[in-house]
Design a protein around this motif. Structure first.
Motif, PDB file in Angstrom:
ATOM      1  N   LYS A 336       0.853  -1.189   0.000  1.00  0.00           N
ATOM      2  CA  LYS A 336       0.000   0.000   0.000  1.00  0.00           C
ATOM      3  C   LYS A 336       0.887   1.235   0.000  1.00  0.00           C
ATOM      4  N   VAL A 337       0.663   2.110  -0.963  1.00  0.00           N
ATOM      5  CA  VAL A 337       1.417   3.352  -1.075  1.00  0.00           C
ATOM      6  C   VAL A 337       0.518   4.503  -0.650  1.00  0.00           C
ATOM      7  N   ALA A 338       1.022   5.351   0.249  1.00  0.00           N
ATOM      8  CA  ALA A 338       0.260   6.502   0.730  1.00  0.00           C
ATOM      9  C   ALA A 338       0.940   7.785   0.264  1.00  0.00           C
ATOM     10  N   ILE A 339       0.174   8.643  -0.399  1.00  0.00           N
ATOM     11  CA  ILE A 339       0.657   9.954  -0.831  1.00  0.00           C
ATOM     12  C   ILE A 339       0.047  10.965   0.130  1.00  0.00           C
ATOM     13  N   VAL A 340       0.891  11.627   0.933  1.00  0.00           N
ATOM     14  CA  VAL A 340       0.426  12.445   2.059  1.00  0.00           C
ATOM     15  C   VAL A 340       0.787  13.912   1.832  1.00  0.00           C
ATOM     16  N   GLY A 341      -0.171  14.794   2.106  1.00  0.00           N
ATOM     17  CA  GLY A 341       0.125  16.223   2.032  1.00  0.00           C
ATOM     18  C   GLY A 341      -1.067  17.068   2.411  1.00  0.00           C
ATOM     19  N   ALA A 342      -0.832  18.085   3.238  1.00  0.00           N
ATOM     20  CA  ALA A 342      -1.919  18.978   3.624  1.00  0.00           C
ATOM     21  C   ALA A 342      -2.471  19.726   2.418  1.00  0.00           C
ATOM     22  N   ALA A 352      -5.638  12.117 -10.700  1.00  0.00           N
ATOM     23  CA  ALA A 352      -5.338  11.929 -12.125  1.00  0.00           C
ATOM     24  C   ALA A 352      -3.834  11.808 -12.345  1.00  0.00           C
ATOM     25  N   ARG A 353      -3.069  12.625 -11.650  1.00  0.00           N
ATOM     26  CA  ARG A 353      -1.611  12.563 -11.792  1.00  0.00           C
ATOM     27  C   ARG A 353      -1.063  11.235 -11.263  1.00  0.00           C
ATOM     28  N   ILE A 354      -1.631  10.743 -10.158  1.00  0.00           N
ATOM     29  CA  ILE A 354      -1.199   9.450  -9.611  1.00  0.00           C
ATOM     30  C   ILE A 354      -1.480   8.335 -10.611  1.00  0.00           C
ATOM     31  N   VAL A 355      -2.713   8.293 -11.102  1.00  0.00           N
ATOM     32  CA  VAL A 355      -3.123   7.235 -12.038  1.00  0.00           C
ATOM     33  C   VAL A 355      -2.292   7.281 -13.309  1.00  0.00           C
ATOM     34  N   ASN A 356      -2.101   8.471 -13.871  1.00  0.00           N
ATOM     35  CA  ASN A 356      -1.339   8.601 -15.118  1.00  0.00           C
ATOM     36  C   ASN A 356       0.127   8.247 -14.935  1.00  0.00           C
ATOM     37  N   THR A 357       0.689   8.641 -13.794  1.00  0.00           N
ATOM     38  CA  THR A 357       2.097   8.326 -13.518  1.00  0.00           C
ATOM     39  C   THR A 357       2.308   6.826 -13.416  1.00  0.00           C
ATOM     40  N   LEU A 358       1.445   6.147 -12.675  1.00  0.00           N
ATOM     41  CA  LEU A 358       1.592   4.692 -12.530  1.00  0.00           C
ATOM     42  C   LEU A 358       1.316   3.968 -13.846  1.00  0.00           C
ATOM     43  N   LYS A 360       1.870   5.098 -16.810  1.00  0.00           N
ATOM     44  CA  LYS A 360       3.026   5.337 -17.670  1.00  0.00           C
ATOM     45  C   LYS A 360       4.128   4.311 -17.411  1.00  0.00           C
ATOM     46  N   HIS A 361       4.186   3.829 -16.172  1.00  0.00           N
ATOM     47  CA  HIS A 361       5.202   2.836 -15.810  1.00  0.00           C
ATOM     48  C   HIS A 361       4.622   1.416 -15.738  1.00  0.00           C
ATOM     49  N   HIS A 362       3.430   1.250 -16.314  1.00  0.00           N
ATOM     50  CA  HIS A 362       2.774  -0.067 -16.424  1.00  0.00           C
ATOM     51  C   HIS A 362       2.567  -0.718 -15.056  1.00  0.00           C
ATOM     52  N   ILE A 363       2.165   0.099 -14.089  1.00  0.00           N
ATOM     53  CA  ILE A 363       1.907  -0.391 -12.730  1.00  0.00           C
ATOM     54  C   ILE A 363       0.405  -0.438 -12.500  1.00  0.00           C
ATOM     55  N   ASP A 364      -0.108  -1.624 -12.207  1.00  0.00           N
ATOM     56  CA  ASP A 364      -1.544  -1.798 -11.984  1.00  0.00           C
ATOM     57  C   ASP A 364      -1.944  -1.292 -10.600  1.00  0.00           C
ATOM     58  N   ILE A 365      -3.069  -0.581 -10.544  1.00  0.00           N
ATOM     59  CA  ILE A 365      -3.664  -0.182  -9.274  1.00  0.00           C
ATOM     60  C   ILE A 365      -4.749  -1.186  -8.928  1.00  0.00           C
ATOM     61  N   ILE A 379      -0.911  -1.835  -4.755  1.00  0.00           N
ATOM     62  CA  ILE A 379      -0.229  -2.331  -5.942  1.00  0.00           C
ATOM     63  C   ILE A 379       0.425  -3.674  -5.629  1.00  0.00           C
ATOM     64  N   HIS A 380       0.930  -4.331  -6.651  1.00  0.00           N
ATOM     65  CA  HIS A 380       1.738  -5.536  -6.424  1.00  0.00           C
ATOM     66  C   HIS A 380       3.074  -5.120  -5.810  1.00  0.00           C
ATOM     67  N   LYS A 381       3.548  -5.882  -4.836  1.00  0.00           N
ATOM     68  CA  LYS A 381       4.796  -5.539  -4.148  1.00  0.00           C
ATOM     69  C   LYS A 381       5.975  -5.472  -5.118  1.00  0.00           C
ATOM     70  N   THR A 382       5.927  -6.253  -6.173  1.00  0.00           N
ATOM     71  CA  THR A 382       7.013  -6.239  -7.152  1.00  0.00           C
ATOM     72  C   THR A 382       7.132  -4.895  -7.866  1.00  0.00           C
TER      73      THR A 382
END
Length: 406
Positions: A336-342, A352-358, A360-365, A379-382
């Motif tokens: 589990k990846v957490a993107i944190v920010g006030a 949208a930026r998270i989804v597009n970035t992942l 682009k690197h062929h990482i399944d959510i 995501i997959h740990k790999t």
């Protein structure tokens, strides 16, 4: 009387050389007119029998026949050893110091052994000691019930001890010393361009700590926020003049607050997707609760319930669901990846930026959810290292806030 709290983790007191460096910070504070409460963790010296793990190994660890009360008696010894040895070395360094156990320092807890909650702190014993000494070394991670039974506050409890003592003593500052230079934007072992933050808010740090950052216990941050305590996260190897990361309320001088503060992760998770064809959502949750399984990352739809469990709980969950004739599928080895920010609050386009970035690197959510200040993706740990680095590049490759002069 100006009091500062200094907490040193296991690696900061593991041997004579490490304790000598820790004492540089204690002496610096004393030389600047401060009274110092030092909280010490148990030594983290590999193979030593007086570390927390070493003591537990003496009684077969998870296979022990001891009760939780008796286990607390055992593991509390490690912190007491650490406190007394640290005090001896402090006196050798010319400091006027004395050692106290957690209960002697006034820490009163409930009787939930192995994971006790602090109910009250009586500041009188430490204040009395400060009339005749400059440094009080307290065994962290421990206290006692109202009946005097020894308790421990759980892993990371020395951080909590430091915060509650800071609150009770109206301390000027709480310093948490670790083996890193402060709060990093990501795990530097996984993200090459991770950097140290100069400042962070209580809420952001608590969210990072709850979501896998292991620099500080989240309960310690919550106590500091409640008491409005000044707090710093620092490295023991740094010089006393170096500040590390300052923790407090959001700086009013930041006119455009950074969107994302940090990215953290939790590993070794299993995702369960349970059909509601044979069981209702409520029945599924009751099944897990009856086995004392604490589920996380929950999504509910009209035809299924999706949740996560630590990998060590997977087999019990499988057995429980199979016994109830549930129709389910699972995905092992997740992270589990957490993107944190006030600054996430009210800012469009972050997801949208998270989804597009992942993508682009062929990482399944596999799953996602969000709150006001945190967005989580499963995501997959790999894919973890690639995900962390790509998201860090997207959100944290440069400072994303400006300071106005006021």
């Amino acid at each position: 009387m100006e009091i500062v709290i200094q907490k040193f983790g296991g690696t900061s007191v593991k041997d004579v050389a490490a304790r000598k460096q820790a004492l540089v910070h204690v002496k610096y504070a004393v030389d600047h007119g401060k009274k110092v409460v030092v909280l010490v963790s148990a030594f983290r010296e590999p193979g030593a029998s007086y570390t927390t793990d070493g003591l537990l190994n003496l009684v077969h660890n998870n296979q022990s026949r001891l009760s939780k009360r008796e286990l607390d008696m055992l593991v509390s010894v490690g912190k007491i050893v650490s406190a007394t040895v640290f005090t001896e070395q402090a006196r050798e360094a010319g400091l006027d110091a004395t050692a106290l156990t957690g209960s002697e320092a006034g820490i009163v807890t409930d009787d939930e052994f192995q994971n006790a909650k602090i109910l009250n702190v009586d500041p009188t014993p430490i204040k009395k000691m400060f009339k005749k000494t400059n440094v009080v070394v307290v065994a962290g991670f421990q206290g006692a019930t109202k009946d005097g039974e020894i308790t421990t506050i759980g892993r990371g409890g020395s951080d909590v001890s430091a915060a509650v003592l800071g609150m009770a003593l109206n301390a000027e500052l709480v310093d948490i010393f670790t083996d890193v230079s402060g709060i990093m934007t990501a795990d530097p072992q996984l993200v090459k361009r991770a950097r140290c933050l100069k400042s962070i808010s209580y809420d952001e740090l608590a969210n990072l700590a709850h979501n896998g950052a292991r620099v500080i216990h989240p309960r310690a941050v919550e106590v500091a926020k409640q008491a409005n305590l000044s707090m710093r996260i620092r490295a023991t190897y740094q010089q006393p003049e170096e500040l590390g990361t300052i923790v407090g309320e959001r700086n009013p001088r930041i006119s455009h607050y950074r969107t994302v503060t940090g990215i953290t992760n939790q590993n070794n998770l299993t995702q369960f997707s349970v059909s509601t064809e044979n069981l209702t959502s409520g029945q599924i949750f009751q099944l897990m609760a009856a086995q004392n399984l604490s589920i996380d990352f929950i999504n509910i739809s009209t035809d299924s319930v999706v949740f996560n469990l630590p990998q060590m709980d997977t087999r019990l969950a499988e057995k429980t669901l199979a016994t109830a004739h549930a129709n389910y599928r699972m995905v092992s080895d997740c992270a589990k990846v957490a993107i944190v920010g006030a600054g996430i609050t009210g800012t469009p386009g972050i997801t949208a930026r998270i989804v597009n970035t992942l993508a682009k690197h062929h990482i399944d959510i596999l799953q996602s959810t969000d709150s006001y200040t945190t967005i989580w993706v499963l995501i997959h740990k790999t894919d973890l290292t690639a995900a962390l680095n790509s998201l860090h590049d997207e959100f944290l490759q440069s400072h994303q806030f400006t300071l106005t002069q006021q």
